[in-house]
Design an enzyme around this catalytic site. Sequence first.
Site, PDB file in Angstrom:
ATOM      1  N   THR A  87      -5.656   0.352   0.235  1.00 15.41           N
ATOM      2  CA  THR A  87      -6.532  -0.352   1.256  1.00 15.41           C
ATOM      3  C   THR A  87      -7.284   0.499   2.123  1.00 15.41           C
ATOM      4  O   THR A  87      -7.162   1.630   2.107  1.00 15.41           O
ATOM      5  CB  THR A  87      -5.488  -1.492   1.993  1.00 15.41           C
ATOM      6  OG1 THR A  87      -4.577  -0.557   2.752  1.00 15.41           O
ATOM      7  CG2 THR A  87      -4.708  -2.099   1.179  1.00 15.41           C
TER       8      THR A  87
ATOM      9  N   GLU B 112      -6.167  -0.011  -5.531  1.00 19.44           N
ATOM     10  CA  GLU B 112      -6.373   1.415  -5.553  1.00 19.44           C
ATOM     11  C   GLU B 112      -6.130   2.056  -4.122  1.00 19.44           C
ATOM     12  O   GLU B 112      -6.699   3.272  -3.678  1.00 19.44           O
ATOM     13  CB  GLU B 112      -7.591   1.982  -6.079  1.00 19.44           C
ATOM     14  CG  GLU B 112      -7.761   1.686  -7.455  1.00 19.44           C
ATOM     15  CD  GLU B 112      -6.537   2.296  -8.262  1.00 19.44           C
ATOM     16  OE1 GLU B 112      -6.499   3.381  -8.772  1.00 19.44           O
ATOM     17  OE2 GLU B 112      -5.845   1.471  -9.035  1.00 19.44           O
TER      18      GLU B 112
ATOM     19  N   SER C 181      -9.102  15.065  -3.180  1.00 20.85           N
ATOM     20  CA  SER C 181      -8.268  14.179  -2.805  1.00 20.85           C
ATOM     21  C   SER C 181      -8.743  13.304  -1.485  1.00 20.85           C
ATOM     22  O   SER C 181      -8.994  12.288  -1.015  1.00 20.85           O
ATOM     23  CB  SER C 181      -6.581  14.284  -2.506  1.00 20.85           C
ATOM     24  OG  SER C 181      -6.299  14.738  -3.799  1.00 20.85           O
TER      25      SER C 181
ATOM     26  N   SER D 188       1.021  -1.323  -0.006  1.00 19.62           N
ATOM     27  CA  SER D 188      -0.153  -0.009   0.100  1.00 19.62           C
ATOM     28  C   SER D 188       0.820   1.332   0.010  1.00 19.62           C
ATOM     29  O   SER D 188       0.241   2.325  -0.422  1.00 19.62           O
ATOM     30  CB  SER D 188      -1.109   0.106   1.274  1.00 19.62           C
ATOM     31  OG  SER D 188      -1.890  -1.051   1.055  1.00 19.62           O
TER      32      SER D 188
END
Length: 401
Positions: free
Chosen positions: A380, A378, A328, A140
Amino acid sequence: MINLEVPKKAKALVNQARQAATEVFRPISRKYDRAEHAYPSELDMLAALLDGLNTSGEGGAGAAGVRRGDDDKGGNRNGGNLLTVLGTIELCWGDVALLLSMPRQGLGNAAIASVANDEQLARFGKLWAAMAITEPDCGSDSAAITTTAIKDGDDYVLNGEKIFVTSGERADAVVVWATLDRTQGRAAIKSFVVEKGTPGFEVVRLEHKLGIRASDTAVLRFDNCRVPAQNLLGTPDIDTKKGFAGVMQTFDNTRPLVAAMAIGVARAALEETRGLLAEAGIEVDYDKPVNAQHAAAATFLRLEADYEAAYLLTLESAWMADNRKPNSLEASMAKAKAGRTVVDVTLRCVELAGTLGYTEDSLLEKWARDAKILDIFEGTQQIQQLIVARKLLGKSSKDLK
């Protein structure tokens, strides 16, 4: 202000996506779940149709990303990001693995749409592009990438290995994340478009998976793989202040899409379970308090509430991108909520359905298997929560790990 109703301009697209999901995806869903690694040839004609819809000007017909425009006409805008999310939800109501198998609708396409310049978009816009980020020693934490890209004349030479690459074997090209200089940390990480057939680019193997079996997931190796310098997406400059933000912008586009995939699967499970409960004589009554209803109905209402929250977060993150607002935080919130919700919803629906939920007589058991990846790829669940915490608390990655 965002309007929570589906825009009128999107209704035709939503109806077309639902029709494709109903008439193409659902009938072959179990077939390709059993025939892992077999290419669903039925998708070729549908892919051509989606290409036509996407080139019509609005987009939204598949899982490809949408470029942020520089024009600002003022007012609220329901653009390509929102349309793509709505279309993705419908198609994943049909089958998420088949959507991931659609030619030219890969997550690498979203990366190209996000950060490619106009010349690159013209060259790569019609390719089917996968996206290669994860490595054997780098899960990740995308900043820990060790695949290198060393400049040599007019080329970059790539060396490294990537794992869990969706459509890694079938796609025409792969968007590869690599570092220009390991000593520069995050700022040196860039993304490169590597086309199939490039010397030094090898598909090592295909993975056998818990879910999304219709979608191929590959291990890729790059051994002195020479890539033209013009295949670097974005700027080659290493800016320690914003360098990593360029490649990370990809996630602002793709995380709402993965959230939309989760929404589609969760809705499919809820609709199937509602039907099974009705057949068993259990009514879900929205006019009664939860504690005055059958336990199964009360559970269903809680699951549906979680679904609605995830759905609205997903719409918000896409709408913000369309209106050129930084998203974001919202993209990570949508991905975290939808990823956790789809796992919870599908597993609880399996429980509510009893033996029908655990056999292949229904698609519920398949959706429960498919759901887990949507909470992983994409970024975790844990990574999304960390990103959200950093944003809300104003902490950097060094301050909050």
